[in-house]
Scaffold this active site. Structure first.
Site, mmCIF file in Angstrom:
data_model
loop_
_atom_site.group_PDB
_atom_site.id
_atom_site.type_symbol
_atom_site.label_atom_id
_atom_site.label_comp_id
_atom_site.label_asym_id
_atom_site.label_seq_id
_atom_site.Cartn_x
_atom_site.Cartn_y
_atom_site.Cartn_z
ATOM 1 N N THR A 179 24.600 3.968 11.418
ATOM 2 C CA THR A 179 23.689 2.978 10.867
ATOM 3 C C THR A 179 24.321 1.612 10.676
ATOM 4 O OG1 THR A 179 24.404 3.745 8.712
ATOM 5 C CG2 THR A 179 22.379 4.694 9.577
ATOM 6 N N GLY B 108 15.679 -0.156 2.153
ATOM 7 C CA GLY B 108 16.133 0.930 3.032
ATOM 8 C C GLY B 108 15.338 0.917 4.316
ATOM 9 N N GLY C 59 23.080 11.712 13.012
ATOM 10 C CA GLY C 59 22.755 12.826 12.125
ATOM 11 C C GLY C 59 21.252 13.045 12.072
ATOM 12 N N PHE C 60 20.528 12.003 11.696
ATOM 13 C CA PHE C 60 19.055 12.011 11.673
ATOM 14 C C PHE C 60 18.482 13.073 10.746
ATOM 15 C CE2 PHE C 60 20.161 10.626 16.136
ATOM 16 C CZ PHE C 60 19.943 9.287 15.915
ATOM 17 N N GLU D 236 14.368 4.905 8.184
ATOM 18 C CA GLU D 236 13.287 5.760 8.671
ATOM 19 C C GLU D 236 11.991 5.031 8.983
ATOM 20 O OE1 GLU D 236 14.067 9.885 6.868
ATOM 21 O OE2 GLU D 236 15.110 8.474 5.595
ATOM 22 N N GLN E 291 18.665 -0.414 13.761
ATOM 23 C CA GLN E 291 18.029 0.733 13.107
ATOM 24 C C GLN E 291 16.532 0.769 13.394
ATOM 25 O OE1 GLN E 291 19.070 3.313 10.520
ATOM 26 N NE2 GLN E 291 20.466 2.957 12.190
ATOM 27 N N ARG F 193 15.409 -6.542 1.094
ATOM 28 C CA ARG F 193 16.330 -7.533 1.628
ATOM 29 C C ARG F 193 17.142 -6.889 2.749
ATOM 30 N NH1 ARG F 193 20.958 -10.302 -1.700
ATOM 31 N NH2 ARG F 193 21.544 -12.006 -0.318
ATOM 32 N N ASN G 294 22.267 -6.699 6.868
ATOM 33 C CA ASN G 294 22.923 -7.141 8.103
ATOM 34 C C ASN G 294 21.903 -7.148 9.228
ATOM 35 O OD1 ASN G 294 24.546 -7.680 10.285
ATOM 36 N ND2 ASN G 294 25.812 -5.842 10.089
HETATM 37 MO MO1 MOS Z 1 17.272 11.483 7.054
HETATM 38 S S1 MOS Z 1 15.867 12.734 7.857
HETATM 39 O O1 MOS Z 1 16.828 11.482 5.421
HETATM 40 O O2 MOS Z 1 18.773 11.940 7.442
#
Ligand code: MOS
Length: 718
Positions: A473, A667, A245-246, A670, A604, A594, A597
């Site tokens: 992901t 997270g 998706g990105f 990105e 990622q 943290r 996985n």
């Molecule tokens: Mo991302 S650019 O927040 O799918």
């Protein structure tokens, strides 16, 4: 009926242990089905017709001849499509992009604008008829070129301040021993996910079902319900497997036109976008032009920082690529000024694309920092360490945790940075000049309210149901591990079902906030369920189900600067006689909360870094000023890094437990791309002595720079 307690199958510590994807077997055997290949009885197929002009009005859509073609069922266009509600602010705080609200008027704001949907019994019949459909237009002149200092540029609105300003910039620049001032540009980039957008819409009694490939079923359901003035309870959106998706897979023309056609025909209708159609219908990363001014003391400490970024958007919707925002997190200075400006052109609307803002912004600021290091004679790693802020440079807020220094120290050690000769153009391997470069990165670590359903099943297993999205992901697997730990059971006893809006509201897979937001909801549900499973509790055949909602907990979070960080290192080989640049190795060390996985997390981060190589060297969607469309809008014309371009990439992380998250997550979707292109560009400078301030660093740019005399300063600014 069985009797159990959550603790009876206790196996602690699934989080942090590598786990293969729970749906991996289904994916590699083809059992996992994607939106465009799920069979439906009586399925009809829609094919979008896109404008061939760049700006103007539709005069006529000649439907009659096409309606006589084999298999054709209907042609939808602005003359017969239902009116949609479009003047609203959706779940993500933004109104719908009119590119998704198709067929509402006769205006054509850009090339490749959807003007009609031809629906037929088979995709082939739909396509043939779509290609035969004659649409006539009144053309108007257009402007599709983003240039610095465009007269129509303005300070962007939106949720983020367009401009920030602290201290007296000109005074601090004047007082600086070293000043770096330069312009950087990044091109239009396309998401290029493997699976193009596809949706099937159907009415099942009074319920509208949409089987889609998207990054957030709650979001798409909410948008479709509002647009079509439907009760949200009568709309169900499912999106089980997603081939990437990105940022591109939100509400788009394919879902909306499929719903229109399914409603008109009262049968299931599928609309699949082609690769070429994605170039105008699925969003893209705007090109940017950025100006940076840095002023520093001789030791490299910043006195002045100015970062200005300009991006393009369409005439129908404002999308901001906030290139200057990353400077608000990474570096402080006595005078600090940032600005995100935007200009409306006759182009499709850009959208979020992996690290929107940070990806192009970090290329500019991290290249400028490298130039400053060179001018000050300070090591680039040391320069960054000297400029670590204590609090948010613009906000003044404390950092929730900031372990960028640890990333640089660990990265420098593992990369062998200490052995680096700072002088450029000194290392050679045959025809190759060798160089190394580094850059910092950061990306926001947020969480958004979500709900999760959790069931203790009668057989002692557990089922999580949450409207999450796994866009590749590994989200499904991560949530399995989180649920297992929260329930003190083994991952094998947890089943995670995602991608169905009937599971309640949940955050989209976006903004690197998916896993954290969903894991929070799952953890909260597990806590609640465990209070219901006192020892000896009988579980009825239908199980015991609880639902969590994290709205209150997330709303109570203190205001802080919350980010993930990364230190990127790259080694390149450059042949200045052919212009070829090869990345030889790359290392990224991240502080990203943290890690749930390690297996999918590494994937990622390496994916983001790979994209950084691609951004530095290959990716560039080129728009023809005359037609307003792209040259070669496909994966032959738009180059992405392939296996041959990508060396061994190592990604690892330092301990970084988010103190305000129940699992410690930040997270990682990105942060892997942020700074990666700058690290490559800085390595190209170190190899050749030439600064590349315009991406991508194509062979012709390298070649042209190598043919200049040293007296030109060698900057590849042309
Ligand atoms: Mo991302 S650019 O927040 O799918």
């Amino acid at each position: 009926m069985t009797t159990t307690t959550a603790a009876s199958a206790a196996v602690r510590g699934a989080v942090g242990v590598a786990h293969t994807r729970v749906e991996g077997r289904a994916k590699v055997t083809g059992a996992a089905r994607y939106a465009g290949e799920i069979p439906f009885a009586g399925l009809a197929h829609g094919w979008l017709v896109l404008s061939t002009i760049t700006r103007g009005r539709i005069r006529d859509v000649e439907t009659a001849p096409v309606l006589d073609m084999p298999g054709v069922l209907t042609v939808l266009h602005h003359g017969n499509a239902p009116r949609l509600k479009t003047d609203y602010v959706g779940l993500l705080g933004v109104p719908p992009d009119p590119t998704a609200a198709v067929f509402q008027d006769d205006g054509v704001p850009h090339a490749g604008w959807p003007v009609a949907l031809v629906v037929a019994e088979t995709p082939e019949e739909a396509r043939e008829a779509a290609e035969a459909l004659v649409v006539t237009y009144e053309e108007e002149p257009h402007d599709t070129a983003l240039v610095a200092d465009h007269p129509d540029a303005y300070a962007a609105s939106g949720h983020m301040p367009a401009e920030t300003d602290k201290g007296d910039l000109e005074t601090q620049l004047a007082a600086s021993a070293v000043v770096v001032e330069a312009e950087y540009t990044t091109p239009e980039e396309q998401h290029s996910m493997m699976e193009p957008h596809a949706a099937t819409a159907l009415w099942d009694g009074g319920t509208l079902e949409v089987v889609d490939s998207n990054q957030g079923v709650s979001w798409v359901r909410s948008e479709l319900a509002t647009m079509f003035s439907l009760d949200p309870a009568s709309v169900r959106v499912r999106s089980e497997h997603i081939g990437g998706g990105f940022g591109s897979k939100g509400l788009r023309a394919h879902q909306v036109s499929a719903v229109m056609a399914a409603t008109a025909l009262r049968r299931p209708v599928r609309v699949v976008l082609t690769r070429r159609q994605l170039f105008s219908l699925a969003g893209y990363r705007s090109p940017t032009t950025q100006r940076i001014r840095l002023g520093a003391d001789p030791d490299g400490r910043l006195r002045a920082l100015e970062h200005r970024s300009l991006n393009q958007t369409s005439t129908v919707y404002e999308f901001v690529e906030p290139g200057a925002a990353v400077a608000r997190v990474l570096y402080d200075a006595d005078a600090h000024r940032t600005a995100n400006h935007v200009v409306r052109l006759d182009v499709p609307t850009p959208t979020w694309m992996r690290a929107p803002g940070e990806a192009p912004g970090s290329f500019a600021i991290e290249t400028a920092l490298d130039e400053l290091a060179e001018r000050c004679g300070v090591d680039p790693v040391e320069l960054r360490l000297r400029n670590e802020p204590e609090v948010g440079p613009v906000s003044g807020l404390p950092f929730s945790s900031r372990n960028l220094t640890a990333c640089f120290r660990e990265g420098a050690r593992r990369f062998g940075w200490a052995d680096r000769d700072p002088r450029p153009g000194t290392r050679r391997d045959g025809r190759w000049l060798l160089g190394t470069g580094t850059a910092a990165g950061s990306y926001g670590a947020g969480a958004a309210p979500s709900t999760a359903l959790l069931t203790a099943e009668a057989d002692g297993s557990f089922t999580v149901r949450i409207a999450a999205a796994d866009i590749g992901t590994g989200a499904r697997t991560a949530l399995t591990l989180v649920a297992a730990d929260a329930l003190e059971t083994a991952p094998e006893r947890v089943r995670v079902r995602i991608g169905d809006s009937d599971f309640g509201h949940a955050m989209i897979a976006g903004g690197s906030m998916g896993t954290r937001s969903w894991a929070w909801a799952v953890t909260a549900a597990a806590a609640e369920l465990r209070t219901r499973l006192a020892p000896g509790t009988s579980i009825p055949p239908e199980g015991i189900t609880v639902q969590s909602d994290t709205t209150e907990a997330i709303g109570a979070l203190a205001q802080k600067e919350r980010h993930s960080y990364g230190a990127q290192f790259a080694e390149v080989a450059v042949d200045v006689s052919t212009g070829e640049v090869r990345v030889r190795r790359m290392l990224g060390i991240f502080a990203a909360g943290r890690i749930v996985n390690p297996l999918t997390a590494r994937n990622q981060l390496v994916g983001g870094m790979t994209w950084g190589i691609s951004m530095a060297l290959h990716e560039e969607a080129v728009r023809d000023r005359n037609t307003g469309g792209h040259y070669a809008p496909d994966l032959a014309g738009y180059h992405v890094a392939t296996h041959a371009d990508v060396p061994d990439i190592e990604a690892d992380w330092v301990d970084d437990h988010d103190p305000d998250d129940p699992v410690g997550i930040k997270g990682i979707g990105e942060v892997g791309i942020v700074g990666a292109a700058a690290a490559v560009a800085n390595a190209v400078w170190h190899a050749t002595g030439v600064r590349h301030r315009h991406l991508p660093i194509r062979p012709d740019r390298v070649l042209e720079a190598s043919m200049r005399t040293p007296a030109d300063g060698g900057a590849a600014d042309a």
